[in-house]
Design a protein around this motif. Structure first.
Motif, PDB file in Angstrom:
ATOM      1  N   ILE A 127      16.099  -0.361  18.842  1.00 30.15           N
ATOM      2  CA  ILE A 127      15.464   0.151  17.618  1.00 30.15           C
ATOM      3  C   ILE A 127      16.443   1.034  16.842  1.00 30.15           C
ATOM      4  O   ILE A 127      16.577   0.918  15.622  1.00 30.15           O
ATOM      5  CB  ILE A 127      14.182   0.935  17.980  1.00 30.15           C
ATOM      6  N   VAL A 128      17.154   1.896  17.572  1.00 34.95           N
ATOM      7  CA  VAL A 128      18.113   2.797  16.917  1.00 34.95           C
ATOM      8  C   VAL A 128      19.289   2.007  16.326  1.00 34.95           C
ATOM      9  O   VAL A 128      19.727   2.266  15.200  1.00 34.95           O
ATOM     10  CB  VAL A 128      18.607   3.867  17.914  1.00 34.95           C
ATOM     11  N   TRP A 176      13.305  -1.897  30.487  1.00 36.94           N
ATOM     12  CA  TRP A 176      12.647  -2.514  29.323  1.00 36.94           C
ATOM     13  C   TRP A 176      12.463  -1.516  28.183  1.00 36.94           C
ATOM     14  O   TRP A 176      12.911  -1.734  27.050  1.00 36.94           O
ATOM     15  CB  TRP A 176      11.296  -3.065  29.791  1.00 36.94           C
ATOM     16  N   THR A 177      11.832  -0.398  28.471  1.00 39.36           N
ATOM     17  CA  THR A 177      11.501   0.552  27.418  1.00 39.36           C
ATOM     18  C   THR A 177      12.764   1.215  26.857  1.00 39.36           C
ATOM     19  O   THR A 177      12.871   1.459  25.653  1.00 39.36           O
ATOM     20  CB  THR A 177      10.457   1.592  27.924  1.00 39.36           C
ATOM     21  N   SER A 178      13.763   1.452  27.727  1.00 46.87           N
ATOM     22  CA  SER A 178      14.971   2.146  27.280  1.00 46.87           C
ATOM     23  C   SER A 178      15.866   1.247  26.435  1.00 46.87           C
ATOM     24  O   SER A 178      16.392   1.676  25.408  1.00 46.87           O
ATOM     25  CB  SER A 178      15.757   2.671  28.474  1.00 46.87           C
ATOM     26  N   GLU A 223       9.305  -6.044  22.245  1.00 47.22           N
ATOM     27  CA  GLU A 223       8.956  -4.619  22.216  1.00 47.22           C
ATOM     28  C   GLU A 223       9.566  -3.939  20.984  1.00 47.22           C
ATOM     29  O   GLU A 223       8.953  -3.045  20.393  1.00 47.22           O
ATOM     30  CB  GLU A 223       9.418  -3.944  23.516  1.00 47.22           C
ATOM     31  N   GLY A 265      14.388   0.944  23.166  1.00 47.39           N
ATOM     32  CA  GLY A 265      14.655   2.171  22.403  1.00 47.39           C
ATOM     33  C   GLY A 265      16.047   2.141  21.788  1.00 47.39           C
ATOM     34  O   GLY A 265      16.234   2.520  20.624  1.00 47.39           O
ATOM     35  N   VAL A 266      17.027   1.672  22.558  1.00 50.79           N
ATOM     36  CA  VAL A 266      18.401   1.534  22.046  1.00 50.79           C
ATOM     37  C   VAL A 266      18.423   0.516  20.904  1.00 50.79           C
ATOM     38  O   VAL A 266      19.011   0.757  19.843  1.00 50.79           O
ATOM     39  CB  VAL A 266      19.360   1.094  23.178  1.00 50.79           C
TER      40      VAL A 266
END
Lengths: 130, 106
Positions: free
Chosen positions: B70-71, B62-64, B13, B67-68
Protein backbone atom coordinates in the motif's frame (compact mmCIF):
# COMPACT_ATOMS: atom_id res chain seq x y z
CA UNK A 1 -12.06 22.28 30.58
CA UNK A 2 -14.98 23.44 28.45
CA UNK A 3 -17.78 20.98 27.73
CA UNK A 4 -16.71 20.99 24.06
CA UNK A 5 -13.21 19.69 24.83
CA UNK A 6 -14.72 17.19 27.26
CA UNK A 7 -16.91 15.84 24.44
CA UNK A 8 -13.93 15.68 22.09
CA UNK A 9 -12.00 13.78 24.76
CA UNK A 10 -14.74 11.21 25.31
CA UNK A 11 -15.13 10.83 21.51
CA UNK A 12 -11.41 10.06 21.23
CA UNK A 13 -11.55 7.64 24.16
CA UNK A 14 -14.49 5.83 22.56
CA UNK A 15 -12.71 5.69 19.18
CA UNK A 16 -9.63 4.14 20.81
CA UNK A 17 -11.80 1.59 22.59
CA UNK A 18 -13.44 0.68 19.26
CA UNK A 19 -9.95 0.43 17.69
CA UNK A 20 -8.77 -2.01 20.39
CA UNK A 21 -11.96 -3.98 19.83
CA UNK A 22 -11.25 -4.03 16.07
CA UNK A 23 -7.79 -5.44 16.89
CA UNK A 24 -9.37 -8.18 19.00
CA UNK A 25 -11.82 -8.98 16.17
CA UNK A 26 -8.86 -9.18 13.78
CA UNK A 27 -7.19 -11.78 16.03
CA UNK A 28 -10.45 -13.78 15.98
CA UNK A 29 -10.58 -13.41 12.20
CA UNK A 30 -7.01 -14.70 11.73
CA UNK A 31 -7.57 -17.70 14.02
CA UNK A 32 -10.93 -18.56 12.42
CA UNK A 33 -9.54 -18.33 8.86
CA UNK A 34 -6.77 -20.73 9.94
CA UNK A 35 -9.23 -23.03 11.69
CA UNK A 36 -11.56 -23.09 8.67
CA UNK A 37 -9.04 -25.38 6.86
CA UNK A 38 -9.57 -23.66 3.50
CA UNK A 39 -13.25 -23.03 4.36
CA UNK A 40 -14.06 -26.72 4.64
CA UNK A 41 -14.96 -26.60 8.36
CA UNK A 42 -18.39 -24.96 8.66
CA UNK A 43 -18.21 -23.67 12.26
CA UNK A 44 -14.84 -21.91 11.88
CA UNK A 45 -15.87 -20.63 8.42
CA UNK A 46 -18.98 -18.93 9.85
CA UNK A 47 -16.96 -17.46 12.72
CA UNK A 48 -14.43 -16.16 10.15
CA UNK A 49 -17.16 -14.38 8.14
CA UNK A 50 -18.62 -12.78 11.28
CA UNK A 51 -15.20 -11.57 12.49
CA UNK A 52 -14.36 -10.32 8.96
CA UNK A 53 -17.44 -8.05 9.01
CA UNK A 54 -16.90 -7.01 12.65
CA UNK A 55 -13.24 -6.07 12.16
CA UNK A 56 -13.98 -4.05 8.99
CA UNK A 57 -16.88 -2.23 10.63
CA UNK A 58 -15.06 -1.47 13.89
CA UNK A 59 -11.89 -0.31 12.11
CA UNK A 60 -13.80 2.04 9.80
CA UNK A 61 -15.71 3.44 12.79
CA UNK A 62 -12.47 4.07 14.74
CA UNK A 63 -10.77 5.68 11.72
CA UNK A 64 -13.43 8.40 11.60
CA UNK A 65 -11.70 9.87 14.65
CA UNK A 66 -8.21 8.34 14.76
CA UNK A 67 -5.57 9.09 12.09
CA UNK A 68 -5.55 6.28 9.49
CA UNK A 69 -1.80 5.53 9.77
CA UNK A 70 -1.83 5.32 13.56
CA UNK A 71 -5.11 3.37 13.59
CA UNK A 72 -3.87 0.87 11.01
CA UNK A 73 -0.57 0.41 12.89
CA UNK A 74 -2.33 -0.40 16.17
CA UNK A 75 -4.96 -2.63 14.53
CA UNK A 76 -2.45 -4.63 12.44
CA UNK A 77 -0.06 -4.87 15.40
CA UNK A 78 -2.70 -6.30 17.73
CA UNK A 79 -3.93 -8.69 15.03
CA UNK A 80 -0.48 -10.05 14.18
CA UNK A 81 0.81 -10.35 17.76
CA UNK A 82 -2.47 -11.93 18.88
CA UNK A 83 -2.49 -14.47 16.05
CA UNK A 84 1.15 -15.40 16.70
CA UNK A 85 0.56 -15.91 20.44
CA UNK A 86 -2.84 -17.64 20.22
CA UNK A 87 -2.18 -19.80 17.13
CA UNK A 88 -0.18 -22.29 19.26
CA UNK A 89 -2.97 -22.29 21.89
CA UNK A 90 -5.70 -23.25 19.41
CA UNK A 91 -3.91 -25.33 16.79
CA UNK A 92 -1.02 -27.08 18.48
CA UNK A 93 1.53 -25.04 16.54
CA UNK A 94 4.88 -24.24 18.13
CA UNK A 95 6.30 -20.74 18.43
CA UNK A 96 10.04 -21.43 18.33
CA UNK A 97 12.52 -18.68 19.36
CA UNK A 98 13.54 -18.24 15.68
CA UNK A 99 9.92 -17.79 14.58
CA UNK A 100 9.24 -15.39 17.44
CA UNK A 101 12.33 -13.33 16.55
CA UNK A 102 11.53 -12.94 12.85
CA UNK A 103 7.84 -12.34 13.54
CA UNK A 104 8.84 -9.55 15.93
CA UNK A 105 11.00 -7.98 13.18
CA UNK A 106 8.13 -8.19 10.65
CA UNK A 107 5.45 -6.84 12.98
CA UNK A 108 7.70 -4.05 14.33
CA UNK A 109 8.51 -3.20 10.70
CA UNK A 110 4.89 -2.81 9.59
CA UNK A 111 3.86 -0.90 12.74
CA UNK A 112 6.85 1.46 12.27
CA UNK A 113 5.99 1.83 8.56
CA UNK A 114 2.40 2.87 9.25
CA UNK A 115 3.41 5.28 12.03
CA UNK A 116 6.01 6.85 9.68
CA UNK A 117 3.38 7.11 6.95
CA UNK A 118 1.14 9.00 9.33
CA UNK A 119 3.98 11.28 10.51
CA UNK A 120 5.15 12.13 6.97
CA UNK A 121 1.59 12.86 5.86
CA UNK A 122 1.08 15.29 8.72
CA UNK A 123 4.42 16.98 7.94
CA UNK A 124 3.38 17.41 4.31
CA UNK A 125 -0.06 18.70 5.23
CA UNK A 126 1.05 21.08 7.97
CA UNK A 127 1.85 24.16 5.78
CA UNK A 128 -1.67 24.06 4.34
CA UNK A 129 -3.24 24.45 7.76
CA UNK A 130 -3.91 27.90 9.24
CA UNK B 1 1.85 -23.45 -3.65
CA UNK B 2 1.28 -21.81 -0.24
CA UNK B 3 3.54 -18.87 -1.15
CA UNK B 4 1.54 -18.42 -4.37
CA UNK B 5 -1.78 -18.37 -2.49
CA UNK B 6 -0.35 -15.93 0.03
CA UNK B 7 0.96 -13.66 -2.76
CA UNK B 8 -2.43 -13.43 -4.49
CA UNK B 9 -4.09 -12.93 -1.08
CA UNK B 10 -1.74 -9.95 -0.53
CA UNK B 11 -2.79 -8.41 -3.87
CA UNK B 12 -6.48 -8.62 -2.89
CA UNK B 13 -5.75 -7.27 0.60
CA UNK B 14 -4.16 -4.21 -1.03
CA UNK B 15 -7.34 -3.87 -3.10
CA UNK B 16 -9.36 -4.02 0.15
CA UNK B 17 -7.37 -1.12 1.62
CA UNK B 18 -7.83 1.01 -1.51
CA UNK B 19 -11.56 0.20 -1.84
CA UNK B 20 -12.23 0.71 1.88
CA UNK B 21 -10.59 4.14 1.68
CA UNK B 22 -12.79 5.11 -1.27
CA UNK B 23 -15.91 3.70 0.44
CA UNK B 24 -15.75 6.61 2.93
CA UNK B 25 -17.07 4.83 6.01
CA UNK B 26 -19.07 2.46 3.76
CA UNK B 27 -21.40 5.22 2.58
CA UNK B 28 -20.64 4.57 -1.12
CA UNK B 29 -22.28 1.28 -2.25
CA UNK B 30 -20.03 0.43 -5.22
CA UNK B 31 -16.78 0.83 -3.25
CA UNK B 32 -18.35 -0.94 -0.27
CA UNK B 33 -19.17 -3.90 -2.53
CA UNK B 34 -15.63 -3.81 -3.96
CA UNK B 35 -14.26 -3.89 -0.39
CA UNK B 36 -16.36 -6.90 0.60
CA UNK B 37 -15.67 -8.88 -2.61
CA UNK B 38 -11.90 -8.23 -2.47
CA UNK B 39 -11.93 -9.08 1.24
CA UNK B 40 -13.77 -12.33 0.56
CA UNK B 41 -11.28 -13.39 -2.11
CA UNK B 42 -8.30 -12.36 0.04
CA UNK B 43 -9.73 -14.29 3.00
CA UNK B 44 -10.29 -17.47 0.97
CA UNK B 45 -6.77 -17.40 -0.49
CA UNK B 46 -5.33 -16.70 2.97
CA UNK B 47 -7.20 -19.75 4.29
CA UNK B 48 -5.60 -21.88 1.54
CA UNK B 49 -2.14 -20.53 2.43
CA UNK B 50 -2.80 -21.26 6.12
CA UNK B 51 -3.31 -24.94 5.30
CA UNK B 52 0.51 -24.96 5.18
CA UNK B 53 1.67 -21.88 7.12
CA UNK B 54 1.21 -21.57 10.88
CA UNK B 55 -1.65 -19.10 11.49
CA UNK B 56 0.56 -16.53 13.23
CA UNK B 57 3.30 -16.76 10.60
CA UNK B 58 1.08 -16.69 7.50
CA UNK B 59 -1.13 -13.95 8.88
CA UNK B 60 1.81 -11.70 9.86
CA UNK B 61 3.47 -12.05 6.45
CA UNK B 62 0.15 -11.41 4.67
CA UNK B 63 -0.85 -8.27 6.54
CA UNK B 64 2.68 -6.82 6.62
CA UNK B 65 3.53 -7.35 2.96
CA UNK B 66 0.13 -5.85 2.07
CA UNK B 67 1.01 -2.87 4.29
CA UNK B 68 4.29 -2.46 2.39
CA UNK B 69 2.45 -2.76 -0.95
CA UNK B 70 0.00 0.00 0.00
CA UNK B 71 2.82 2.40 0.91
CA UNK B 72 4.82 1.57 -2.24
CA UNK B 73 1.74 2.07 -4.46
CA UNK B 74 1.07 5.37 -2.67
CA UNK B 75 4.60 6.51 -3.55
CA UNK B 76 4.46 5.26 -7.16
CA UNK B 77 1.00 6.46 -8.16
CA UNK B 78 -0.26 8.97 -5.60
CA UNK B 79 2.87 11.07 -5.20
CA UNK B 80 3.40 10.28 -1.52
CA UNK B 81 6.87 10.67 -0.07
CA UNK B 82 8.96 7.58 0.54
CA UNK B 83 11.43 8.86 3.13
CA UNK B 84 14.08 7.00 5.14
CA UNK B 85 11.62 6.15 7.93
CA UNK B 86 9.26 4.29 5.63
CA UNK B 87 12.17 2.62 3.83
CA UNK B 88 13.43 1.37 7.20
CA UNK B 89 10.02 -0.19 7.92
CA UNK B 90 9.89 -1.81 4.47
CA UNK B 91 13.42 -3.22 4.92
CA UNK B 92 12.46 -4.63 8.35
CA UNK B 93 9.42 -6.44 6.89
CA UNK B 94 11.51 -7.90 4.04
CA UNK B 95 14.33 -8.93 6.42
CA UNK B 96 11.78 -10.59 8.70
CA UNK B 97 10.13 -12.56 5.88
CA UNK B 98 13.51 -13.67 4.48
CA UNK B 99 14.67 -14.54 8.01
CA UNK B 100 11.60 -16.72 8.58
CA UNK B 101 12.24 -18.48 5.29
CA UNK B 102 15.98 -19.02 5.92
CA UNK B 103 15.43 -20.23 9.49
CA UNK B 104 13.19 -22.94 8.09
CA UNK B 105 10.20 -21.69 10.09
CA UNK B 106 7.92 -21.54 7.03
Amino acid sequence: MSSETATAHSDRARAWLVLLLAGAFEVGYALAVGGSQGFTVLSWSLVAVVFFLLTLFALSLALRTIDVGIGYAVWAGIGAVGAALLGPVFFGETLTPAKALWLTVIIAGVVWLKLSDSLERRQTERPARP
Amino acid sequence: MHWFYLGIAVVFEIAVAIAAGKAQGFTRPAWTAATLVSGGIATYLLSLALLTFDVGVGYAIWTSVAGVGIVVLGALFFGQRLGWRKLLGIVAVIVGVVGLQLSGAV
